[in-house]
Design an enzyme around this catalytic site. Structure first.
Site, PDB file in Angstrom:
ATOM      1  N   ASP A  38       0.870  -1.176   0.000  1.00  0.00           N
ATOM      2  CA  ASP A  38       0.000   0.000   0.000  1.00  0.00           C
ATOM      3  C   ASP A  38       0.904   1.222   0.000  1.00  0.00           C
ATOM      4  O   ASP A  38       2.131   1.096   0.037  1.00  0.00           O
ATOM      5  CB  ASP A  38      -0.915   0.002   1.237  1.00  0.00           C
ATOM      6  CG  ASP A  38      -2.251   0.689   0.985  1.00  0.00           C
ATOM      7  OD1 ASP A  38      -2.236   1.879   0.619  1.00  0.00           O
ATOM      8  OD2 ASP A  38      -3.307   0.053   1.156  1.00  0.00           O
ATOM      9  N   ASP A  64       3.520   1.838  -4.880  1.00  0.00           N
ATOM     10  CA  ASP A  64       2.644   2.587  -5.777  1.00  0.00           C
ATOM     11  C   ASP A  64       2.394   1.667  -6.970  1.00  0.00           C
ATOM     12  O   ASP A  64       3.314   1.383  -7.739  1.00  0.00           O
ATOM     13  CB  ASP A  64       3.345   3.876  -6.217  1.00  0.00           C
ATOM     14  CG  ASP A  64       2.573   4.659  -7.266  1.00  0.00           C
ATOM     15  OD1 ASP A  64       1.545   4.157  -7.762  1.00  0.00           O
ATOM     16  OD2 ASP A  64       3.018   5.773  -7.626  1.00  0.00           O
ATOM     17  N   VAL A  65       1.163   1.199  -7.133  1.00  0.00           N
ATOM     18  CA  VAL A  65       0.883   0.191  -8.156  1.00  0.00           C
ATOM     19  C   VAL A  65       0.981   0.728  -9.573  1.00  0.00           C
ATOM     20  O   VAL A  65       0.939  -0.045 -10.535  1.00  0.00           O
ATOM     21  CB  VAL A  65      -0.505  -0.463  -7.949  1.00  0.00           C
ATOM     22  CG1 VAL A  65      -0.551  -1.230  -6.640  1.00  0.00           C
ATOM     23  CG2 VAL A  65      -1.627   0.574  -8.032  1.00  0.00           C
ATOM     24  N   TYR A 157     -14.935   5.805 -13.183  1.00  0.00           N
ATOM     25  CA  TYR A 157     -14.800   4.628 -12.325  1.00  0.00           C
ATOM     26  C   TYR A 157     -15.350   3.389 -13.026  1.00  0.00           C
ATOM     27  O   TYR A 157     -14.715   2.330 -13.033  1.00  0.00           O
ATOM     28  CB  TYR A 157     -15.545   4.880 -11.013  1.00  0.00           C
ATOM     29  CG  TYR A 157     -15.380   3.783  -9.981  1.00  0.00           C
ATOM     30  CD1 TYR A 157     -14.164   3.585  -9.340  1.00  0.00           C
ATOM     31  CD2 TYR A 157     -16.452   2.962  -9.631  1.00  0.00           C
ATOM     32  CE1 TYR A 157     -14.013   2.591  -8.383  1.00  0.00           C
ATOM     33  CE2 TYR A 157     -16.314   1.971  -8.683  1.00  0.00           C
ATOM     34  CZ  TYR A 157     -15.093   1.789  -8.058  1.00  0.00           C
ATOM     35  OH  TYR A 157     -14.951   0.803  -7.114  1.00  0.00           O
ATOM     36  N   LYS A 161     -13.357  -0.147 -14.005  1.00  0.00           N
ATOM     37  CA  LYS A 161     -13.786  -1.426 -13.446  1.00  0.00           C
ATOM     38  C   LYS A 161     -14.332  -2.364 -14.527  1.00  0.00           C
ATOM     39  O   LYS A 161     -14.196  -3.586 -14.445  1.00  0.00           O
ATOM     40  CB  LYS A 161     -14.826  -1.202 -12.348  1.00  0.00           C
ATOM     41  CG  LYS A 161     -14.252  -0.529 -11.098  1.00  0.00           C
ATOM     42  CD  LYS A 161     -13.081  -1.309 -10.524  1.00  0.00           C
ATOM     43  CE  LYS A 161     -12.564  -0.729  -9.222  1.00  0.00           C
ATOM     44  NZ  LYS A 161     -11.459  -1.535  -8.650  1.00  0.00           N
ATOM     45  N   THR A 194     -16.502   0.569   3.089  1.00  0.00           N
ATOM     46  CA  THR A 194     -15.063   0.785   2.930  1.00  0.00           C
ATOM     47  C   THR A 194     -14.797   2.284   2.793  1.00  0.00           C
ATOM     48  O   THR A 194     -15.711   3.073   2.518  1.00  0.00           O
ATOM     49  CB  THR A 194     -14.520   0.085   1.665  1.00  0.00           C
ATOM     50  OG1 THR A 194     -15.010   0.779   0.507  1.00  0.00           O
ATOM     51  CG2 THR A 194     -14.932  -1.372   1.609  1.00  0.00           C
TER      52      THR A 194
END
Length: 262
Positions: A38, A64-65, A157, A161, A194
Site C-alpha cells: 500500500d 505505488d501500483v 470509475y 472497473k 469501505t
C-alpha cells in the site's frame, strides 16, 4: 476448514484498509504468508502487526501500483524471500466521482493508472513467478458492480472497473492456452462499507458534505436490505484462491446482496 491455503504465498495490493485489509487477514488466517502492499505505511504496518498477533505470517511493502519499477522490485523481493508466489489479489483502487463533463483529464488518467494500469502491471510481473513454481496459481482482480452496469456520475470509475472485468477474461484465456495452471477471476463487490465512499460519495449524494448513508442506501437498493463488509468479499477471494475453485477461471464473482439482479 482452517488452513485452506497453508504453505502458500499471497500478494495483496491496497491491503492497508477496506477490502484489501479483509483479504489479507482472511488469507493469513487460513495459513498463507501474505505480502501486504500500500502507500498508507502506518495502516499497512498495523495490518501486518495484527496478523502476526493473531498467529499469522505477513510483511508490509510500500508500493505505488502505477510504478512498473516498483512492481519489479516487489515481485523480485518475494522471489528472493519465498521462492514462489501463489496468489495475487489486485485490489488497490480509487474512486473519483462527478459528471463526465467536469472530470479533468488528470483525474481520468490518475484513476485509470491506479485501477486499470495497476492490475495490468501486477498481472504481467506476477505470472512468471507463479509459472516458475510449477504449481499454478490464482489471480483475483477486484472490480465492482460498477464494472457490470453504468452509474450516473461514475463514468470514469465504471470505465476502469469494466476494463478490469474484460482484462481478467482475456488473461484467463491466455493462461488456459499456456496450460500453466493459473486461474484468473474477477470479484464484483456491491455496497460494501469501505473508505472509498469518502471519495465517491458526492456522485451518489450530490451536494452533501458527508459520506452517503450506506445503511439507508442498502435498505432501498439491495434486495437483502443490508450493506456488506470487507469480510464478505474476503470470503469470496479466499474461495477463488483455494483449491475449492480449481475448475473456475475467467469468471465474475458478484458479491452484492442481489443489487445487480434487481
Amino acid at each position: 476448514m482452517a488452513g485452506r491455503v497453508s504453505g502458500k504465498v499471497a500478494l495483496v495490493t491496497g491491503g492497508a484498509s477496506g477490502i484489501g485489509r479483509g483479504c489479507a487477514e482472511k488469507l493469513a488466517a487460513e495459513g498463507a504468508f501474505v505480502v501486504v502492499t500500500d502507500i498508507q505505511d502506518a495502516l499497512g504496518e498495523e495490518v501486518v502487526a495484527g496478523i502476526r498477533k493473531a498467529g499469522g505470517q505477513a510483511e508490509y511493502r510500500r508500493q505505488d501500483v502505477t510504478d512498473e519499477d516498483v512492481w519489479i522490485e516487489v515481485v523480485e523481493g518475494i522471489k528472493a524471500r519465498h521462492g514462489r508466489l501463489d496468489f495475487l489479489v489486485n485490489n488497490a483502487g480509487i474512486g473519483i466521482g462527478g459528471s463526465v463533463l467536469d472530470m479533468t483529464l488528470a483525474n481520468w488518467r490518475r484513476q485509470t493508472a491506479i485501477n486499470l494500469d495497476g492490475v495490468f502491471l501486477g498481472t504481467k510481473h506476477s505470472i512468471p513467478l507463479m509459472r516458475a513454481s510449477g504449481d499454478g496459481g490464482s489471480i483475483v482482480n477486484i472490480s465492482s458492480v460498477a464494472g457490470l452496469k453504468g452509474s450516473a456520475n461514475l463514468a470514469g470509475y465504471c470505465a476502469t472497473k469494466g476494463g478490469v472485468r474484460l482484462f481478467t477474461k482475456a488473461v484467463a484465456m491466455e493462461c488456459a492456452n499456456a496450460k500453466d495452471g493459473i486461474r484468473v477471476n474477477s470479484v464484483h463487490p456491491g455496497l460494501i462499507e469501505t473508505p472509498i465512499w469518502l471519495t465517491v460519495g458526492e456522485a451518489v449524494n450530490p451536494g452533501a458534505n458527508a459520506p452517503p448513508d450506506l445503511d439507508a442506501m442498502s435498505a432501498m437498493a439491495v434486495p437483502l436490505g443490508v450493506k456488506g463488509y470487507p469480510e464478505d468479499i474476503a470470503n469470496g477471494v479466499l474461495w477463488l484462491c483455494s483449491d475449492e475453485s480449481r475448475y473456475v477461471t475467467g469468471q465474475e464473482l458478484v458479491i452484492d446482496g442481489g443489487l445487480t439482479v434487481r
